[in-house]
Scaffold this active site. Structure first.
Site, PDB file in Angstrom:
ATOM      1  N   ASP A  46      21.655  11.514  54.238  1.00  0.00           N
ATOM      2  CA  ASP A  46      22.178  12.866  54.053  1.00  0.00           C
ATOM      3  C   ASP A  46      21.109  13.899  54.368  1.00  0.00           C
ATOM      4  O   ASP A  46      20.147  14.061  53.625  1.00  0.00           O
ATOM      5  CB  ASP A  46      22.647  13.061  52.603  1.00  0.00           C
ATOM      6  CG  ASP A  46      23.246  14.448  52.398  1.00  0.00           C
ATOM      7  OD1 ASP A  46      24.430  14.632  52.744  1.00  0.00           O
ATOM      8  OD2 ASP A  46      22.523  15.354  51.928  1.00  0.00           O
ATOM      9  N   TYR A  51      17.230  21.520  55.933  1.00  0.00           N
ATOM     10  CA  TYR A  51      16.121  20.667  55.485  1.00  0.00           C
ATOM     11  C   TYR A  51      14.990  20.569  56.515  1.00  0.00           C
ATOM     12  O   TYR A  51      13.926  20.018  56.213  1.00  0.00           O
ATOM     13  CB  TYR A  51      16.615  19.247  55.131  1.00  0.00           C
ATOM     14  CG  TYR A  51      17.719  19.177  54.096  1.00  0.00           C
ATOM     15  CD1 TYR A  51      18.086  20.302  53.342  1.00  0.00           C
ATOM     16  CD2 TYR A  51      18.413  17.997  53.865  1.00  0.00           C
ATOM     17  CE1 TYR A  51      19.115  20.234  52.409  1.00  0.00           C
ATOM     18  CE2 TYR A  51      19.430  17.929  52.926  1.00  0.00           C
ATOM     19  CZ  TYR A  51      19.786  19.047  52.204  1.00  0.00           C
ATOM     20  OH  TYR A  51      20.796  18.969  51.292  1.00  0.00           O
ATOM     21  N   LYS A  76      24.774  19.278  57.909  1.00  0.00           N
ATOM     22  CA  LYS A  76      25.546  20.400  57.353  1.00  0.00           C
ATOM     23  C   LYS A  76      25.223  21.689  58.106  1.00  0.00           C
ATOM     24  O   LYS A  76      24.095  21.854  58.581  1.00  0.00           O
ATOM     25  CB  LYS A  76      25.183  20.612  55.863  1.00  0.00           C
ATOM     26  CG  LYS A  76      25.119  19.325  55.041  1.00  0.00           C
ATOM     27  CD  LYS A  76      24.815  19.563  53.583  1.00  0.00           C
ATOM     28  CE  LYS A  76      24.552  18.254  52.834  1.00  0.00           C
ATOM     29  NZ  LYS A  76      23.146  17.803  52.910  1.00  0.00           N
ATOM     30  N   HIS A 109      27.893  23.731  54.218  1.00  0.00           N
ATOM     31  CA  HIS A 109      26.918  23.556  53.142  1.00  0.00           C
ATOM     32  C   HIS A 109      27.316  24.318  51.865  1.00  0.00           C
ATOM     33  O   HIS A 109      27.203  23.770  50.764  1.00  0.00           O
ATOM     34  CB  HIS A 109      25.534  24.013  53.637  1.00  0.00           C
ATOM     35  CG  HIS A 109      24.388  23.302  52.998  1.00  0.00           C
ATOM     36  ND1 HIS A 109      23.250  22.936  53.684  1.00  0.00           N
ATOM     37  CD2 HIS A 109      24.184  22.900  51.720  1.00  0.00           C
ATOM     38  CE1 HIS A 109      22.408  22.325  52.854  1.00  0.00           C
ATOM     39  NE2 HIS A 109      22.945  22.299  51.659  1.00  0.00           N
TER      40      HIS A 109
HETATM   41  P1  NAD Z   1      17.677  13.879  43.014  1.00  0.00           P
HETATM   42  O1  NAD Z   1      18.473  14.073  41.775  1.00  0.00           O
HETATM   43  O2  NAD Z   1      18.097  12.845  43.984  1.00  0.00           O
HETATM   44  O3  NAD Z   1      16.190  13.627  42.515  1.00  0.00           O
HETATM   45  C1  NAD Z   1      15.172  13.242  43.397  1.00  0.00           C
HETATM   46  C2  NAD Z   1      13.858  13.115  42.637  1.00  0.00           C
HETATM   47  O4  NAD Z   1      14.017  12.251  41.510  1.00  0.00           O
HETATM   48  C3  NAD Z   1      12.762  12.470  43.483  1.00  0.00           C
HETATM   49  O5  NAD Z   1      12.083  13.451  44.244  1.00  0.00           O
HETATM   50  C4  NAD Z   1      11.877  11.832  42.427  1.00  0.00           C
HETATM   51  O6  NAD Z   1      11.022  12.800  41.869  1.00  0.00           O
HETATM   52  C5  NAD Z   1      12.885  11.406  41.373  1.00  0.00           C
HETATM   53  N1  NAD Z   1      13.330  10.005  41.525  1.00  0.00           N
HETATM   54  C6  NAD Z   1      14.207   9.512  42.461  1.00  0.00           C
HETATM   55  N2  NAD Z   1      14.424   8.207  42.243  1.00  0.00           N
HETATM   56  C7  NAD Z   1      13.690   7.854  41.176  1.00  0.00           C
HETATM   57  C8  NAD Z   1      13.502   6.641  40.474  1.00  0.00           C
HETATM   58  N3  NAD Z   1      14.152   5.533  40.821  1.00  0.00           N
HETATM   59  N4  NAD Z   1      12.653   6.645  39.418  1.00  0.00           N
HETATM   60  C9  NAD Z   1      12.002   7.764  39.028  1.00  0.00           C
HETATM   61  N5  NAD Z   1      12.156   8.952  39.652  1.00  0.00           N
HETATM   62  C10 NAD Z   1      12.985   8.992  40.714  1.00  0.00           C
HETATM   63  O7  NAD Z   1      17.525  15.331  43.707  1.00  0.00           O
HETATM   64  P2  NAD Z   1      17.828  15.987  45.127  1.00  0.00           P
HETATM   65  O8  NAD Z   1      16.923  15.494  46.182  1.00  0.00           O
HETATM   66  O9  NAD Z   1      17.864  17.437  44.913  1.00  0.00           O
HETATM   67  O10 NAD Z   1      19.327  15.499  45.469  1.00  0.00           O
HETATM   68  C11 NAD Z   1      19.591  14.359  46.260  1.00  0.00           C
HETATM   69  C12 NAD Z   1      20.112  14.753  47.627  1.00  0.00           C
HETATM   70  O11 NAD Z   1      21.306  15.528  47.509  1.00  0.00           O
HETATM   71  C13 NAD Z   1      19.172  15.670  48.410  1.00  0.00           C
HETATM   72  O12 NAD Z   1      18.054  14.987  48.915  1.00  0.00           O
HETATM   73  C14 NAD Z   1      20.113  16.197  49.449  1.00  0.00           C
HETATM   74  O13 NAD Z   1      20.322  15.222  50.465  1.00  0.00           O
HETATM   75  C15 NAD Z   1      21.375  16.412  48.624  1.00  0.00           C
HETATM   76  N6  NAD Z   1      21.507  17.800  48.128  1.00  0.00           N
HETATM   77  C16 NAD Z   1      22.528  18.566  48.601  1.00  0.00           C
HETATM   78  C17 NAD Z   1      22.706  19.866  48.160  1.00  0.00           C
HETATM   79  C18 NAD Z   1      23.846  20.673  48.682  1.00  0.00           C
HETATM   80  O14 NAD Z   1      23.893  21.894  48.436  1.00  0.00           O
HETATM   81  N7  NAD Z   1      24.788  20.090  49.393  1.00  0.00           N
HETATM   82  C19 NAD Z   1      21.815  20.412  47.218  1.00  0.00           C
HETATM   83  C20 NAD Z   1      20.782  19.616  46.736  1.00  0.00           C
HETATM   84  C21 NAD Z   1      20.647  18.308  47.182  1.00  0.00           C
END
Ligand code: NAD
Length: 275
Positions: A46, A51, A76, A109
């Site tokens: 994704d 990004y 997106k 988005h």
């Molecule tokens: P997330 O909730 O996936 O958290 C990621 C963070 O959690 C990592 O950087 C790390 O610090 C921690 N983490 C991940 N796996 C772990 C594990 N197994 N153990 C311990 N810590 C861990 O947050 P995110 O990146 O904001 O969201 C995921 C994805 O969603 C994004 O990368 C993006 O692709 C998407 N996203 C989309 C939108 C949108 O508006 N459409 C907004 C935000 C994110």
């Protein structure tokens, strides 16, 4: 199994777990993360034009020997590119950076006020040309979906929204299921900020899993596609290793009860966000 996929309303299959790459740096960081993910069994990535890492995503795909048809690539259109012509141009630029002939899923988005319906017409055109195998939206509330569907030729196949145990979105999930729209969870792990929550720790200990795995399994058992982000190999592996256990109904209810209707990201109805 890890190869099970959600079936979208047009028949396209989408992996239940994908790798999120928001804030993974373009170049080595995102390329290495995707290599580890593909080795661990991920097939879905994704990204977004926002990004700034579509080129790296494309390079990782090009360097991998996973067949293109097994991959599921999402990108997106960003808010400042919305509108019919602008979106068509933004899509061309994304495909170019990705080095792909098609994406599997193209999303709006955010529901930019006054713009998202024209943007949707561009996505319908892209879909009809076969350049996106599925199209959808992100950050749409029920009222945005109702407004869009009223005029759309094609119903969105996916709605990607903030979704985690502090924001369980039960009404939106029910509505999307009724409409045949697949809900997809962004920020599913709340950036790691909820792993100490005693209920999650207790359920994790009981199943010999981590809190992250408990949350991601809760997504699956709720019928929600999920895209955790990590750039660390062992966490990338951990986040897709959720197919060898099952949460009980009681576990599911207890996790859902952690809801506080609390957003971490922007409220899609906040006009300030679009300024
Ligand atoms: P997330 O909730 O996936 O958290 C990621 C963070 O959690 C990592 O950087 C790390 O610090 C921690 N983490 C991940 N796996 C772990 C594990 N197994 N153990 C311990 N810590 C861990 O947050 P995110 O990146 O904001 O969201 C995921 C994805 O969603 C994004 O990368 C993006 O692709 C998407 N996203 C989309 C939108 C949108 O508006 N459409 C907004 C935000 C994110």
């Amino acid at each position: 199994s890890v190869h099970d996929r959600a079936v979208l309303h047009n028949g396209v299959q989408m992996p239940w777990v994908g790798l999120g790459v928001y804030k993974a740096e373009d170049g080595d960081e995102v390329i290495q993360s995707i290599k580890w993910a593909l080795d661990a069994g991920y097939r879905s990535i994704d990204t977004a034009s926002l990004y700034n890492n579509e080129a790296g995503v494309g390079q990782a795909i090009a360097e991998s020997d996973v067949p293109r048809e097994d991959l599921f690539i999402t990108t997106k259109v960003w808010n400042s590119d919305q509108g019919f012509d602008e979106t068509l141009a933004a899509f061309d630029a994304s495909l170019e950076r990705l080095g792909l002939e098609y994406v599997d899923l193209y999303l709006i988005h955010w529901p930019v006020p006054g713009k998202y319906k024209e943007t949707w017409k561009a996505l319908e055109k892209i879909y009809n040309e076969g350049r996106a195998k599925a199209i959808g939206v992100s950050n749409f509330k029920q009222h945005h979906l109702e407004d869009l569907i009223a005029d759309a030729e094609i119903k969105p196949m996916v709605n990607q929204v903030e979704y985690h145990p502090r924001l369980t979105q039960e009404d939106l999930l029910t509505y999307c299921k009724q409409q045949g729209i697949q809900l997809e969870a962004w920020r599913p792990l709340l950036k790691g900020e909820i792993f100490e929550e005693p209920t999650l720790v207790e359920i994790a200990d009981k199943h010999n899993k981590t809190a992250a795995q408990i949350i991601l399994r809760w997504d699956l058992q709720n019928g929600v596609v999920t895209i955790p982000k990590s750039i660390t190999q062992h966490r990338i592996e951990e986040n897709i290793d959720i197919y060898d256990f099952e949460l009980t109904n009681e576990d599911m209810t207890r996790i859902s009860a952690l809801n506080q209707d609390k957003r971490n990201g922007a409220d899609p109805d906040d006009p300030e966000f679009y300024k």
